[in-house]
Design a protein around this motif. Structure first.
Motif, PDB file in Angstrom:
ATOM      1  N   GLN A  25      53.095  42.929  44.671  1.00 56.05           N
ATOM      2  CA  GLN A  25      52.478  43.875  45.604  1.00 56.05           C
ATOM      3  C   GLN A  25      51.010  43.446  45.723  1.00 56.05           C
ATOM      4  N   LEU A  26      50.745  42.482  46.584  1.00 62.20           N
ATOM      5  CA  LEU A  26      49.451  41.796  46.574  1.00 62.20           C
ATOM      6  C   LEU A  26      48.356  42.486  47.374  1.00 62.20           C
ATOM      7  N   ASP A  27      48.644  43.601  48.001  1.00 64.51           N
ATOM      8  CA  ASP A  27      47.612  44.286  48.785  1.00 64.51           C
ATOM      9  C   ASP A  27      46.396  44.645  47.947  1.00 64.51           C
ATOM     10  N   GLN A  28      46.605  44.951  46.681  1.00 66.94           N
ATOM     11  CA  GLN A  28      45.498  45.318  45.798  1.00 66.94           C
ATOM     12  C   GLN A  28      44.492  44.178  45.641  1.00 66.94           C
ATOM     13  N   LEU A  29      44.938  42.942  45.835  1.00 68.64           N
ATOM     14  CA  LEU A  29      44.033  41.807  45.679  1.00 68.64           C
ATOM     15  C   LEU A  29      42.968  41.765  46.772  1.00 68.64           C
ATOM     16  N   SER A  30      43.172  42.490  47.866  1.00 69.61           N
ATOM     17  CA  SER A  30      42.145  42.518  48.913  1.00 69.61           C
ATOM     18  C   SER A  30      40.849  43.104  48.367  1.00 69.61           C
ATOM     19  N   TYR A  72      40.981  44.056  38.456  1.00 66.81           N
ATOM     20  CA  TYR A  72      40.161  43.048  37.785  1.00 66.81           C
ATOM     21  C   TYR A  72      40.659  42.784  36.365  1.00 66.81           C
ATOM     22  N   GLN A  73      41.100  43.827  35.680  1.00 65.81           N
ATOM     23  CA  GLN A  73      41.684  43.646  34.352  1.00 65.81           C
ATOM     24  C   GLN A  73      42.963  42.822  34.456  1.00 65.81           C
ATOM     25  N   ALA A  74      43.713  43.059  35.497  1.00 65.97           N
ATOM     26  CA  ALA A  74      44.981  42.342  35.672  1.00 65.97           C
ATOM     27  C   ALA A  74      44.753  40.855  35.850  1.00 65.97           C
ATOM     28  N   ILE A  75      43.815  40.476  36.679  1.00 60.72           N
ATOM     29  CA  ILE A  75      43.620  39.061  36.977  1.00 60.72           C
ATOM     30  C   ILE A  75      42.699  38.361  35.975  1.00 60.72           C
ATOM     31  N   ALA A  76      42.160  39.111  35.014  1.00 65.24           N
ATOM     32  CA  ALA A  76      41.289  38.506  34.007  1.00 65.24           C
ATOM     33  C   ALA A  76      42.062  37.600  33.054  1.00 65.24           C
ATOM     34  N   ASP A  77      43.342  37.811  32.929  1.00 65.01           N
ATOM     35  CA  ASP A  77      44.145  37.055  31.979  1.00 65.01           C
ATOM     36  C   ASP A  77      44.916  35.940  32.690  1.00 65.01           C
ATOM     37  N   SER A 113      38.979  40.234  46.997  1.00 69.24           N
ATOM     38  CA  SER A 113      38.470  39.411  48.087  1.00 69.24           C
ATOM     39  C   SER A 113      37.194  39.998  48.676  1.00 69.24           C
ATOM     40  N   VAL A 114      37.182  41.299  48.884  1.00 72.37           N
ATOM     41  CA  VAL A 114      35.996  41.973  49.416  1.00 72.37           C
ATOM     42  C   VAL A 114      34.824  41.806  48.450  1.00 72.37           C
ATOM     43  N   TRP A 115      35.089  41.946  47.172  1.00 73.44           N
ATOM     44  CA  TRP A 115      34.025  41.824  46.171  1.00 73.44           C
ATOM     45  C   TRP A 115      33.460  40.405  46.155  1.00 73.44           C
ATOM     46  N   VAL A 116      34.345  39.401  46.204  1.00 80.54           N
ATOM     47  CA  VAL A 116      33.906  38.003  46.188  1.00 80.54           C
ATOM     48  C   VAL A 116      33.114  37.672  47.450  1.00 80.54           C
ATOM     49  N   ASP A 117      33.535  38.204  48.593  1.00 83.37           N
ATOM     50  CA  ASP A 117      32.842  37.938  49.850  1.00 83.37           C
ATOM     51  C   ASP A 117      31.379  38.383  49.821  1.00 83.37           C
ATOM     52  N   GLN A 118      31.082  39.394  49.018  1.00 82.00           N
ATOM     53  CA  GLN A 118      29.699  39.845  48.900  1.00 82.00           C
ATOM     54  C   GLN A 118      28.793  38.730  48.383  1.00 82.00           C
ATOM     55  N   PHE A 119      29.357  37.843  47.593  1.00 76.63           N
ATOM     56  CA  PHE A 119      28.563  36.781  46.978  1.00 76.63           C
ATOM     57  C   PHE A 119      28.668  35.453  47.716  1.00 76.63           C
ATOM     58  N   ARG A 120      29.598  35.359  48.642  1.00 81.93           N
ATOM     59  CA  ARG A 120      29.808  34.103  49.365  1.00 81.93           C
ATOM     60  C   ARG A 120      28.540  33.662  50.097  1.00 81.93           C
TER      61      ARG A 120
END
Length: 113
Positions: free
Chosen positions: A71-76, A8-13, A79-86
């Motif tokens: 290494q995009l596996d960490q982005l899953s 989350y820190q990584a994608i915040a910027d 995705s799981v976190w966002v799906d909780q709010f979908r």
């Protein structure tokens, strides 16, 4: 001791998100990445280090060049976190649609056949 960073820190910027997008399809060396941004190479190196710490980039040494590979596996995890709010937002949109249909019927009456 360096603090543990998370995805989350990584994608915040926005610069780090742009770097991830840039290397998602093909690895790039750090100089090539730095050329695409209007900041210093040192700033890009710091962003790359944060992305590496978070596990979103792997650095491959090829001769004198350092290539950044996504290494995009960490982005899953995101995705799981966002799906909780979908479902929450889908329910809100369904309620809005129902409300708008009700207003339309009140304003224009029932459609004629």
């Amino acid at each position: 001791m360096r603090a543990r960073r998370d995805v989350y820190q990584a994608i915040a910027d926005p610069t780090r998100r742009a770097i991830i997008s840039m290397i998602a399809d093909q690895p790039h060396n750090v100089n090539t990445i730095a050329e695409k941004f209007d900041v210093s190479r040192q700033a890009i190196s710091l962003h790359v280090q944060i992305l590496t710490d978070c596990g979103l980039i792997a650095i491959k040494q090829v001769g004198r060049e350092r290539f950044c590979e996504a290494q995009l596996d960490q982005l899953s995890e995101v995705s799981v976190w966002v799906d909780q709010f979908r479902q929450h937002f889908e329910n809100k949109l369904d309620a809005l649609e129902t409300y708008l249909e009700k207003l339309k019927k009140e304003r224009y009456g029932k459609p004629k056949k």
